[in-house]
Design a protein around this motif. Structure first.
Motif, PDB file in Angstrom:
ATOM      1  N   PRO A 561      -7.437   9.323   4.598  1.00  0.00           N
ATOM      2  CA  PRO A 561      -8.693   8.879   3.968  1.00  0.00           C
ATOM      3  C   PRO A 561      -8.596   7.418   3.567  1.00  0.00           C
ATOM      4  CG  PRO A 561      -7.906  10.948   3.006  1.00  0.00           C
ATOM      5  CD  PRO A 561      -6.800  10.427   3.857  1.00  0.00           C
ATOM      6  N   MET A 562      -9.697   6.708   3.668  1.00  0.00           N
ATOM      7  CA  MET A 562      -9.734   5.330   3.187  1.00  0.00           C
ATOM      8  C   MET A 562      -9.473   5.331   1.678  1.00  0.00           C
ATOM      9  SD  MET A 562     -10.189   3.255   5.695  1.00  0.00           S
ATOM     10  CE  MET A 562     -10.548   1.795   4.717  1.00  0.00           C
ATOM     11  N   ALA A 563      -8.564   4.482   1.262  1.00  0.00           N
ATOM     12  CA  ALA A 563      -8.174   4.435  -0.147  1.00  0.00           C
ATOM     13  C   ALA A 563      -8.803   3.220  -0.817  1.00  0.00           C
ATOM     14  CB  ALA A 563      -6.658   4.379  -0.275  1.00  0.00           C
ATOM     15  N   LYS A 564      -9.192   3.408  -2.075  1.00  0.00           N
ATOM     16  CA  LYS A 564      -9.742   2.312  -2.856  1.00  0.00           C
ATOM     17  C   LYS A 564      -8.871   2.088  -4.092  1.00  0.00           C
ATOM     18  CE  LYS A 564     -14.561   3.088  -1.499  1.00  0.00           C
ATOM     19  NZ  LYS A 564     -15.940   3.371  -1.989  1.00  0.00           N
ATOM     20  N   GLY A 565      -8.837   0.873  -4.544  1.00  0.00           N
ATOM     21  CA  GLY A 565      -8.079   0.558  -5.742  1.00  0.00           C
ATOM     22  C   GLY A 565      -8.404  -0.832  -6.235  1.00  0.00           C
ATOM     23  N   LEU A 566      -7.637  -1.269  -7.204  1.00  0.00           N
ATOM     24  CA  LEU A 566      -7.878  -2.584  -7.806  1.00  0.00           C
ATOM     25  C   LEU A 566      -7.051  -3.691  -7.162  1.00  0.00           C
ATOM     26  CD1 LEU A 566      -7.913  -1.578 -11.589  1.00  0.00           C
ATOM     27  CD2 LEU A 566      -9.863  -1.886 -10.057  1.00  0.00           C
ATOM     28  N   ALA A 567      -5.911  -3.326  -6.581  1.00  0.00           N
ATOM     29  CA  ALA A 567      -5.034  -4.352  -6.022  1.00  0.00           C
ATOM     30  C   ALA A 567      -4.117  -3.724  -4.990  1.00  0.00           C
ATOM     31  CB  ALA A 567      -4.199  -5.019  -7.117  1.00  0.00           C
ATOM     32  N   GLU A 568      -3.576  -4.577  -4.128  1.00  0.00           N
ATOM     33  CA  GLU A 568      -2.623  -4.155  -3.111  1.00  0.00           C
ATOM     34  C   GLU A 568      -1.269  -4.802  -3.387  1.00  0.00           C
ATOM     35  OE1 GLU A 568      -4.116  -5.127   0.730  1.00  0.00           O
ATOM     36  OE2 GLU A 568      -5.632  -3.531   0.710  1.00  0.00           O
ATOM     37  N   ALA A 569      -0.225  -3.997  -3.320  1.00  0.00           N
ATOM     38  CA  ALA A 569       1.135  -4.493  -3.526  1.00  0.00           C
ATOM     39  C   ALA A 569       1.979  -4.166  -2.310  1.00  0.00           C
ATOM     40  CB  ALA A 569       1.754  -3.853  -4.777  1.00  0.00           C
ATOM     41  N   ILE A 570       3.037  -4.912  -2.142  1.00  0.00           N
ATOM     42  CA  ILE A 570       4.079  -4.535  -1.193  1.00  0.00           C
ATOM     43  C   ILE A 570       5.274  -4.075  -2.008  1.00  0.00           C
ATOM     44  CG2 ILE A 570       4.861  -6.948  -1.030  1.00  0.00           C
ATOM     45  CD1 ILE A 570       5.881  -6.318   1.774  1.00  0.00           C
ATOM     46  N   LEU A 571       5.824  -2.926  -1.658  1.00  0.00           N
ATOM     47  CA  LEU A 571       6.972  -2.359  -2.353  1.00  0.00           C
ATOM     48  C   LEU A 571       8.010  -2.034  -1.301  1.00  0.00           C
ATOM     49  CD1 LEU A 571       8.419  -1.270  -4.841  1.00  0.00           C
ATOM     50  CD2 LEU A 571       7.055   0.822  -4.663  1.00  0.00           C
TER      51      LEU A 571
END
Length: 680
Positions: A561-571
């Protein structure tokens, strides 16, 4: 002192294998330097073609020398080293040093020769320094056992700082630079290729010497990180700091360091994390490596630093240079707080600006002492910096006399930056144990290292996660790995037909163990609205990827599913070739490599350390509610960092990455949008 430490740091019977009777030759230097600088032990030249070498009785072979031998310096060419090492080991000599190069740094054949030389040493229980080592200097014992031309100097200044250098030439450079400003060393040791004895093990031996207060390291690579970490822990227990300057901050520097030493270099960020975790002060400039020891000798890292400095100056321009250089490195020249202001006012000194400008107030010792006493009393600074103008060149006693007297009073450290060329003032300050710098950048580098210094951080205890990894993992396998760490994601594998029960819209990605960057081959499609569109997108994707990467093995496609959020991080997680497991957090998405907005630590990490990492990444700041923006679920992000760092206990994993990891609002957690893993 252990037998090894005695042999290395203060040998009393030295064999010089290959010593030349020609004073002009390189191989005659150790004998000349030892006698020039007052060595009182036994010198035992080995030269089959001479009965006497430079006034000393010579021996045809190592076996002809009577009595015990502490240290054998092998001065012969590369082709003769293996046989001589074997002879020394058979003779029972505890330590041999190899001058010649042409070993691990010279390629596979040299590496094989180095391995044979080491095996020959170990066969007799002998330790090896080098190859490619310029030897050992003990200034206090007048032991100048080296080929470095800096020892042509008439004097050998002694001090309480031990220098351990992987570069032999830099031993001499630092010796001469220090001597020019009145700074001496207790020991200078060239480690070369470190086939056996490493900088870390030698540092540990030096720390036990009562004549050593600080150990300095000049490094091209971090070998044997466990030994270096053990030395750092000992330095903290003994209150004897370790200061390091390591090359390889640029890709070009790392390449040259590798070619010089034959060591595999890791990332500079990983080296930084290693030094930080182990309480080693890292500098980036030669001047800081020379001067910082005086700033930290006899001190321990503070429980908390303010990254602030009180600055006194007798030159407005010079003071401004210092404040600017400090600010570039994140260190603030602080205005006097209430306590400091009250003291300054009582002494009739100015107290409203970032600079305590003494140009008009005068530099009488009592005035300087009063000003420094006030600045050191501030509750929001870590030290005081004195900037001295032209008087340092022409009136050294007047210029720095008050600084010297002020430093005798216990309190925060005092450092100095001398704007003019002022050798006499530099020497006065060095003799008083005050760090004094020739440039504002050197002062700032050292002060930044001092403010970054902290006690070693013990890695949290972790148990190995129960994971099974495919021989050649694709993204589905990576997601299974992360799910075992507690980072499950809603996704399914498909071939050509859409799975039932999907929540649209969805994202579609190609699955292949050969494709780490799927977007570059057209292997990602987003916002797919329904099953019909998904079927068409899958067929088109197979065709695109087959055309762009015909040799890639396709194992299927991943739907999520397409995900929504406030920010994208690389971990991410990787096993760095120098320091071992590390965990990384940064700004995520396709531009993560471009922005390089990251925080990196040795893995595993604690929850507190994970939160500290979040605080270091600029892209994460909006998630704190900055300027009334929506807050993110930083607790979930920190827990994710801790979870991924636990891969340190999974030897099968060489690298693993989530990019992006989508951060939601508080309570929404984090979502794995894309994942990748590489087997060790």
């Amino acid at each position: 002192m252990t037998p090894l430490a005695q042999a290395l740091l203060n040998p009393r019977r030295i064999a010089l294998i290959g010593a030349s009777a020609d004073e002009g030759r390189l191989t005659a230097r150790p004998q000349r330097y030892l006698r020039r600088h007052g060595y009182t032990g036994d010198l035992l030249p080995v030269n089959p073609r001479a009965a006497e070498v430079l006034g000393e009785r010579a021996y045809a072979s190592i076996d002809d020398i009577p009595g015990d031998i502490d240290f054998a310096y092998i001065l012969l060419g590369t082709d003769n080293v293996e046989a001589q090492v074997a002879a020394c080991a058979a003779r029972g000599i505890p330590l041999a040093c190899v001058l010649a190069d042409g070993f691990a740094e010279a390629g596979p054949e040299g590496a094989a020769l180095q391995a044979r030389v080491l095996a020959a040493a170990k066969s007799g229980g002998m330790r090896l320094l080098g190859p490619n080592s310029m030897g050992v200097v003990n200034a206090n014992a007048r032991t100048a056992l080296t080929t470095n031309a800096a020892l042509e100097a008439e004097t050998l200044p002694a001090g309480r700082v031990a220098l351990i250098s992987q570069s032999g030439s830099m031993m001499g450079a630092l010796l001469s630079r220090g001597a020019a400003r009145g700074l001496g060393f207790s020991h200078l040791i060239g480690t070369g290729n470190e086939a056996d004895l490493t900088a870390g093990e030698i540092a540990s031996l030096a720390l036990d010497d009562p004549d050593v207060d600080v150990v300095c390291l000049f490094l091209e690579a971090i070998r044997a990180p466990d030994q270096m970490a053990a030395a750092a822990a000992k330095s903290h227990r003994l209150g004897k700091p370790i200061v390091a300057l390591k090359l390889g901050r640029s890709p070009f520097g790392a390449e040259l360091a590798n070619s010089h030493t034959g060591a595999l270099a890791g990332s500079d960020a990983a080296a930084d994390a290693f030094f930080r975790a182990n309480g080693i002060l890292r500098v980036t400039m030669l001047e800081a490596l020379l001067e910082l020891p005086l700033l930290v000798a006899g001190r321990r890292p503070a429980a908390r630093t303010h990254r602030g400095v009180g600055v006194m100056t007798t030159t407005g321009g010079g003071g401004a240079l210092a404040v600017d250089a400090l600010g570039v490195l994140g260190i603030e020249a602080k205005k006097p707080d209430a306590v400091a202001s009250a003291k300054l006012e009582a002494a009739k000194l100015p107290h409203h600006a970032r600079l305590l400008d003494m140009t008009l107030a005068g530099t009488r010792p009592d005035r300087v002492m009063a000003g420094l006493d006030a600045l050191r009393s501030a509750g929001d600074t870590d030290l005081a910096l004195v900037v001295v103008g032209s008087s340092a060149q022409f009136r050294p006693k007047d210029a720095v006399g008050g600084v010297v007297e002020a430093a005798k009073i216990p309190g925060k450290p005092i450092a100095a930056f001398l704007a003019p060329q002022a050798e006499a003032s530099l020497r006065m300050l060095a003799e008083a144990g005050i760090a004094a710098f020739r440039t504002p950048e050197g002062a700032a580098d050292a002060i930044r290292a001092f403010c970054d210094w902290r006690a070693p951080v013990a890695a949290p205890a972790i148990s190995a996660p129960a994971v099974t990894l495919a021989a050649e993992p694709d993204e589905a396998d990576a997601r299974t790995l992360f799910a075992a760490l507690g980072l499950a994601s809603d996704s399914q594998v498909m071939q050509d037909e859409p799975p039932a029960g999907l929540r649209y819209p969805v994202a579609l990605k190609i699955l292949s163990p050969d494709l780490a960057h799927k977007t570059e081959v057209g292997g990602v499609a987003l916002h797919i609205a329904d099953a019909v569109a998904l079927r068409d997108a899958a067929a088109a994707m197979r065709a695109r990827v087959s055309a762009a990467a015909p040799d890639a093995r396709i194992t299927g496609m991943l739907v999520q599913p397409m995900a929504k959020g406030l920010a994208e991080a690389i971990l991410g997680f990787r096993r760095d070739p120098e320091v071992g497991p590390v965990v990384l957090l940064g700004a995520g998405g396709v531009l993560s490599e471009l922005h390089r907005d990251i925080a990196l630590r040795l893995a595993p990490v604690s929850l507190d350390e994970a939160h500290a990492m979040i605080g270091e990444v600029r892209a994460m700041k909006p998630l704190t509610g900055w300027r009334n923006l929506p807050k993110g679920d930083l607790d979930a992000l920190a827990q994710a960092i801790v979870a991924v760092s636990a891969l340190a206990a999974v030897p099968a994993v060489a690298e693993a990455e989530i990019n992006p990891l989508i951060v939601g609002r508080p309570g929404e957690g984090v979502t794995v949008a894309d994942a990748w893993v590489v087997r060790a």
